[in-house]
Design a protein around this motif. Structure first.
Motif, PDB file in Angstrom:
ATOM      1  N   ARG A 215       0.693  -1.339  -0.068  1.00 54.77           N
ATOM      2  CA  ARG A 215      -0.250   0.153  -0.076  1.00 54.77           C
ATOM      3  C   ARG A 215       0.754   1.403  -0.041  1.00 54.77           C
ATOM      4  NH1 ARG A 215      -4.981   0.643   4.190  1.00 54.77           N
ATOM      5  NH2 ARG A 215      -5.510  -1.371   2.877  1.00 54.77           N
TER       6      ARG A 215
ATOM      7  N   ASP B 198      -2.242  -3.108  -3.626  1.00 55.79           N
ATOM      8  CA  ASP B 198      -3.363  -2.758  -2.911  1.00 55.79           C
ATOM      9  C   ASP B 198      -3.676  -1.343  -3.073  1.00 55.79           C
ATOM     10  OD1 ASP B 198      -4.591  -3.695  -0.019  1.00 55.79           O
ATOM     11  OD2 ASP B 198      -3.961  -1.965   0.585  1.00 55.79           O
ATOM     12  N   VAL B 199      -3.948  -0.743  -1.945  1.00 57.70           N
ATOM     13  CA  VAL B 199      -4.532   0.767  -2.227  1.00 57.70           C
ATOM     14  C   VAL B 199      -3.285   1.645  -2.915  1.00 57.70           C
ATOM     15  CG1 VAL B 199      -5.236   2.881  -1.118  1.00 57.70           C
ATOM     16  CG2 VAL B 199      -6.065   0.663  -0.453  1.00 57.70           C
ATOM     17  N   ASN B 200      -3.454   2.152  -3.857  1.00 56.45           N
ATOM     18  CA  ASN B 200      -2.609   2.991  -4.804  1.00 56.45           C
ATOM     19  C   ASN B 200      -1.271   2.407  -5.229  1.00 56.45           C
ATOM     20  OD1 ASN B 200      -4.151   5.562  -4.403  1.00 56.45           O
ATOM     21  ND2 ASN B 200      -3.055   5.766  -2.203  1.00 56.45           N
TER      22      ASN B 200
ATOM     23  N   ARG C 212      -6.904 -11.950 -12.480  1.00 60.71           N
ATOM     24  CA  ARG C 212      -6.676 -11.390 -11.585  1.00 60.71           C
ATOM     25  C   ARG C 212      -7.063  -9.952 -10.882  1.00 60.71           C
ATOM     26  NH1 ARG C 212      -6.403  -9.176  -7.398  1.00 60.71           N
ATOM     27  NH2 ARG C 212      -4.907  -9.331  -5.829  1.00 60.71           N
TER      28      ARG C 212
ATOM     29  N   THR D  28     -10.851  -9.732  -6.921  1.00 61.00           N
ATOM     30  CA  THR D  28     -11.420  -9.120  -5.467  1.00 61.00           C
ATOM     31  C   THR D  28     -12.990  -8.890  -5.840  1.00 61.00           C
ATOM     32  OG1 THR D  28      -9.499  -8.381  -5.031  1.00 61.00           O
ATOM     33  CG2 THR D  28     -10.930  -7.852  -3.636  1.00 61.00           C
TER      34      THR D  28
ATOM     35  N   PHE E 147     -14.040   3.818  -5.527  1.00 61.33           N
ATOM     36  CA  PHE E 147     -13.908   3.274  -6.814  1.00 61.33           C
ATOM     37  C   PHE E 147     -12.796   2.944  -7.585  1.00 61.33           C
ATOM     38  CE2 PHE E 147     -15.582   4.024 -11.543  1.00 61.33           C
ATOM     39  CZ  PHE E 147     -16.885   3.209 -11.433  1.00 61.33           C
ATOM     40  N   GLY E 148     -11.916   2.068  -6.896  1.00 60.73           N
ATOM     41  CA  GLY E 148     -10.475   1.758  -7.274  1.00 60.73           C
ATOM     42  C   GLY E 148     -10.775   0.294  -7.926  1.00 60.73           C
ATOM     43  N   ASN E 149      -9.637  -0.454  -7.852  1.00 66.33           N
ATOM     44  CA  ASN E 149      -9.926  -1.795  -8.474  1.00 66.33           C
ATOM     45  C   ASN E 149     -10.999  -2.609  -7.760  1.00 66.33           C
ATOM     46  OD1 ASN E 149      -9.410  -4.817  -7.816  1.00 66.33           O
ATOM     47  ND2 ASN E 149      -7.992  -4.356  -9.376  1.00 66.33           N
ATOM     48  N   VAL E 150     -11.242  -2.577  -6.221  1.00 64.14           N
ATOM     49  CA  VAL E 150     -12.237  -3.387  -5.782  1.00 64.14           C
ATOM     50  C   VAL E 150     -13.676  -2.935  -6.111  1.00 64.14           C
ATOM     51  CG1 VAL E 150     -13.011  -4.374  -3.634  1.00 64.14           C
ATOM     52  CG2 VAL E 150     -10.609  -4.306  -3.942  1.00 64.14           C
TER      53      VAL E 150
ATOM     54  N   ASP F 173     -15.401   8.233  -4.373  1.00 60.75           N
ATOM     55  CA  ASP F 173     -13.938   7.932  -4.211  1.00 60.75           C
ATOM     56  C   ASP F 173     -13.317   9.041  -3.198  1.00 60.75           C
ATOM     57  OD1 ASP F 173     -13.767  10.417  -5.303  1.00 60.75           O
ATOM     58  OD2 ASP F 173     -13.372   9.550  -7.321  1.00 60.75           O
ATOM     59  N   VAL F 174     -12.087   9.326  -2.920  1.00 55.69           N
ATOM     60  CA  VAL F 174     -11.446  10.020  -2.007  1.00 55.69           C
ATOM     61  C   VAL F 174     -12.234  11.550  -2.033  1.00 55.69           C
ATOM     62  CG1 VAL F 174      -9.252  10.495  -2.874  1.00 55.69           C
ATOM     63  CG2 VAL F 174      -9.527  10.328  -0.451  1.00 55.69           C
TER      64      VAL F 174
ATOM     65  N   ASN G  59     -19.395  11.377   1.082  1.00 58.57           N
ATOM     66  CA  ASN G  59     -19.160   9.760   1.455  1.00 58.57           C
ATOM     67  C   ASN G  59     -19.913   9.448   2.543  1.00 58.57           C
ATOM     68  OD1 ASN G  59     -17.068   7.986   0.346  1.00 58.57           O
ATOM     69  ND2 ASN G  59     -16.010   9.521  -0.083  1.00 58.57           N
TER      70      ASN G  59
ATOM     71  N   ALA H 269     -13.091   0.938   0.175  1.00 56.54           N
ATOM     72  CA  ALA H 269     -12.064   2.076   0.336  1.00 56.54           C
ATOM     73  C   ALA H 269     -10.964   1.783   1.509  1.00 56.54           C
ATOM     74  CB  ALA H 269     -12.491   3.344   0.574  1.00 56.54           C
TER      75      ALA H 269
ATOM     76  N   ASN I  91     -10.539  -4.095   3.491  1.00 52.95           N
ATOM     77  CA  ASN I  91     -10.179  -4.769   4.749  1.00 52.95           C
ATOM     78  C   ASN I  91     -10.436  -3.796   6.120  1.00 52.95           C
ATOM     79  OD1 ASN I  91      -8.911  -7.097   3.813  1.00 52.95           O
ATOM     80  ND2 ASN I  91      -7.380  -5.920   2.690  1.00 52.95           N
TER      81      ASN I  91
HETATM   82  P1  NAD Z   1      -7.438   1.157  -4.767  1.00 51.64           P
HETATM   83  O1  NAD Z   1      -6.384   2.226  -4.746  1.00 51.64           O
HETATM   84  O2  NAD Z   1      -7.481   0.809  -6.253  1.00 51.64           O
HETATM   85  O3  NAD Z   1      -8.890   2.022  -4.678  1.00 51.64           O
HETATM   86  C1  NAD Z   1      -9.378   2.830  -3.368  1.00 51.64           C
HETATM   87  C2  NAD Z   1     -10.380   3.551  -3.814  1.00 51.64           C
HETATM   88  O4  NAD Z   1     -10.760   4.079  -2.518  1.00 51.64           O
HETATM   89  C3  NAD Z   1     -10.177   4.735  -4.521  1.00 51.64           C
HETATM   90  O5  NAD Z   1     -11.176   5.025  -5.443  1.00 51.64           O
HETATM   91  C4  NAD Z   1      -9.749   6.087  -3.640  1.00 51.64           C
HETATM   92  O6  NAD Z   1     -10.220   7.235  -4.145  1.00 51.64           O
HETATM   93  C5  NAD Z   1     -11.097   5.630  -2.641  1.00 51.64           C
HETATM   94  N1  NAD Z   1     -10.726   6.106  -1.332  1.00 51.64           N
HETATM   95  C6  NAD Z   1      -9.749   6.597  -0.751  1.00 51.64           C
HETATM   96  N2  NAD Z   1      -9.997   6.912   0.689  1.00 51.64           N
HETATM   97  C7  NAD Z   1     -11.460   7.117   0.517  1.00 51.64           C
HETATM   98  C8  NAD Z   1     -12.269   7.630   1.553  1.00 51.64           C
HETATM   99  N3  NAD Z   1     -11.790   8.117   2.593  1.00 51.64           N
HETATM  100  N4  NAD Z   1     -13.616   7.704   1.241  1.00 51.64           N
HETATM  101  C9  NAD Z   1     -14.044   7.302  -0.048  1.00 51.64           C
HETATM  102  N5  NAD Z   1     -13.113   6.688  -1.041  1.00 51.64           N
HETATM  103  C10 NAD Z   1     -11.820   6.492  -0.809  1.00 51.64           C
HETATM  104  O7  NAD Z   1      -7.560   0.176  -3.874  1.00 51.64           O
HETATM  105  P2  NAD Z   1      -8.089  -1.206  -3.850  1.00 51.64           P
HETATM  106  O8  NAD Z   1      -6.900  -2.120  -4.323  1.00 51.64           O
HETATM  107  O9  NAD Z   1      -9.391  -1.183  -4.773  1.00 51.64           O
HETATM  108  O10 NAD Z   1      -8.317  -1.569  -2.341  1.00 51.64           O
HETATM  109  C11 NAD Z   1      -9.361  -1.080  -1.626  1.00 51.64           C
HETATM  110  C12 NAD Z   1      -9.750  -1.827  -0.394  1.00 51.64           C
HETATM  111  O11 NAD Z   1      -9.816  -2.920  -0.728  1.00 51.64           O
HETATM  112  C13 NAD Z   1      -8.747  -1.699   0.634  1.00 51.64           C
HETATM  113  O12 NAD Z   1      -8.979  -1.971   1.916  1.00 51.64           O
HETATM  114  C14 NAD Z   1      -7.724  -3.015   0.371  1.00 51.64           C
HETATM  115  O13 NAD Z   1      -6.901  -3.444   1.294  1.00 51.64           O
HETATM  116  C15 NAD Z   1      -8.942  -4.031   0.133  1.00 51.64           C
HETATM  117  N6  NAD Z   1      -8.431  -5.115  -0.793  1.00 51.64           N
HETATM  118  C16 NAD Z   1      -7.797  -4.947  -2.012  1.00 51.64           C
HETATM  119  C17 NAD Z   1      -7.727  -6.248  -2.831  1.00 51.64           C
HETATM  120  C18 NAD Z   1      -7.132  -6.092  -4.267  1.00 51.64           C
HETATM  121  O14 NAD Z   1      -6.901  -7.108  -4.857  1.00 51.64           O
HETATM  122  N7  NAD Z   1      -6.770  -4.854  -4.660  1.00 51.64           N
HETATM  123  C19 NAD Z   1      -7.898  -7.210  -2.416  1.00 51.64           C
HETATM  124  C20 NAD Z   1      -8.537  -7.469  -1.005  1.00 51.64           C
HETATM  125  C21 NAD Z   1      -8.860  -6.149  -0.129  1.00 51.64           C
END
Ligand code: NAD
Length: 418
Positions: A76, A148-150, A188, A192, A221-224, A244-245, A281, A296, A319
């Motif tokens: 992350r 993971d995030v970012n 992949r 998630t 609105f990221g990966n998950v 999103d953030v 949010n 998020a 998580n």
């Molecule tokens: P990402 O960086 O792709 O996306 C994160 C999203 O959350 C972005 O749209 C961001 O703008 C938004 N965000 C951040 N802070 C915010 C807030 N305060 N309020 C609203 N939105 C906010 O990350 P990701 O990979 O999608 O991960 C998101 C969550 O899922 C995390 O908790 C991560 O640990 C968990 N996770 C991810 C995976 C994976 O395969 N990527 C697997 C299991 C769990």
């Protein structure tokens, strides 16, 4: 608790462990061992910035427990990254892998930085130097990283390249979630979110809620989050809000998700999307809906807002989005929680498939991947549901009992505690 681990998220993870340890009757020594990470590496990461100055970042890689196999966990990049938070996330990885039956221990990594303010070149130099610094504790048989995030596919490609340059040959198995062309797995990127949807389908069946036409809100609105919203939309659900953030958007009849994806690609945010109302949010989390998907960060549903949550199913894509205090309120209000270690386990499951494919140099089709993913998650969901029924506990407690129980058993049979 040691001072270095002082974080709300770590305290939350330990509190969950304590609650379940009591139910499982865990021995004191096993519990003490599981409360602390097995190994933590703290590194300084000097990076030459584009303006010619060097900036030194702090980074972590934590192995919470390796009793069931090599470490597995995401990386992350975020300003809030701390040793305590990374340790909590590593602990959850341990329970998650054990719960779904993957031969991995739990790990996690992070660098305290704001990648949104860095150029691609700065991010690449940061990633390569961080990899160099943690080289001693990673590897396909030691600890395998993932996004993971970012962080994303590109980040994984840089890590793989840096590691491979050190050993002198290509080692795709040191990371998962990398581009397909260098040994990544089909499916992949979506895994998630796809897993979240499989779990929601099961929960809808249990609660007799048709997913077709169901109202869904997604935080993040990221990966998950984006994949979950896309697949839910394809199944006929109405995704009425996403965020999103920068903020959240709402449409009472459902957002046009394909159009939103195109908009997001260029605007890099969901805010400002035409034909949607801007909300906050905090508003998104308390909208009346059938399914709420926090996707998020940690600790979004707390004592402060749990009594205002108005969904029927809470599907934890992120998580640790719900605190133990909020859990008590959600349980009282009969909200069906699909706990994080089950709900978002699709990512690590397909990461496992990717690692196996890399080690064997033999690649599967996307159909095979998705079918096996479904099998693993549905089986885990049903085991958790049955355990909740047997022990008369909620889904989170049941999932943690199964995951923690397996790890504790692993510790005992390996003979750490004679
Ligand atoms: P990402 O960086 O792709 O996306 C994160 C999203 O959350 C972005 O749209 C961001 O703008 C938004 N965000 C951040 N802070 C915010 C807030 N305060 N309020 C609203 N939105 C906010 O990350 P990701 O990979 O999608 O991960 C998101 C969550 O899922 C995390 O908790 C991560 O640990 C968990 N996770 C991810 C995976 C994976 O395969 N990527 C697997 C299991 C769990």
């Amino acid at each position: 608790m040691p001072n270095e681990m002082d974080s709300d998220t770590y305290q939350m993870a330990v509190r969950q462990l304590d609650l379940v340890a009591e139910r499982l009757g865990l021995e004191r020594d096993v519990l003490e061992r599981l409360k602390l990470p097995q190994r933590c590496m703290v590194v300084s990461v000097p990076v030459m910035m584009d303006n010619g100055e060097t900036q030194v970042f702090i980074g972590y890689r934590v192995h919470h427990n390796l009793v069931l196999g090599p470490g597995k966990g995401g990386l992350r990049y975020h300003l809030s990254v701390s040793l305590g938070d990374v340790s909590a996330l590593a602990m959850w990885m341990t329970w998650k892998c054990a719960l779904v039956g993957l031969p991995f221990g739990g790990a996690k990594g992070g660098v305290r930085c704001d990648p949104t303010k860095m150029s691609p070149g700065e991010r690449e130099r940061l990633t390569r130097r961080y990899t160099q610094e943690i080289l001693l504790v990673i590897g396909p048989q030691v600890d395998i990283l993932a996004p993971d995030v970012n962080t994303n596919e590109q980040t994984m490609a840089w890590i793989m390249d840096t590691y491979s340059m050190q050993v002198g040959y290509s080692v795709p198995g040191v990371v998962t979630g990398k581009p397909i062309v260098i040994g990544g797995s089909l499916g992949r990127r979506e895994a998630t979110g796809r897993g979240v949807v499989y779990c929601v389908q099961e929960a809808c069946t249990k609660r007799k809620i048709p997913l077709h036409g169901a109202y869904v809100a997604v935080q993040g609105f990221g990966n998950v989050g984006s994949v979950t919203a896309t697949l839910m939309n394809e199944l006929g659900a109405r995704v009425i809000a996403v965020s999103d953030v920068k903020g959240a958007i709402y449409h009472d009849q459902g957002l046009d998700i394909p159009e939103l994806l195109r908009y997001h690609q260029s605007a890099k945010t969901v805010t400002g999307f035409p034909e949607a109302e801007a909300i906050t949010n905090a508003d998104l989390l308390t909208l009346p809906c059938d399914v709420l998907v926090p996707a998020a960060l940690e600790r979004q549903i707390t004592l402060d807002n749990a009594h205002k949550i108005r969904c029927r199913i809470l599907a934890e894509g992120a998580n640790g989005p719900t605190t133990p205090e909020a859990d008590v309120i959600l349980r009282r209000r009969d909200i069906f929680v699909i706990p994080d270690i089950l709900c978002n386990a699709g990512g690590v499951t397909v990461s496992y498939f990717e690692w196996v494919q890399d080690l064997q140099n033999y690649f599967w089709t996307e159909t095979q991947i998705n079918r096996r993913l479904r099998q693993v998650l549905i089986k885990a969901f049903r085991e958790v549901y049955a355990e909740a029924d047997r022990a008369q506990v909620d889904m989170r407690t049941a999932a943690l009992m199964l995951g923690i129980g397996k790890v504790a058993e692993g510790e005992r049979v390996r003979g750490l505690f004679p």
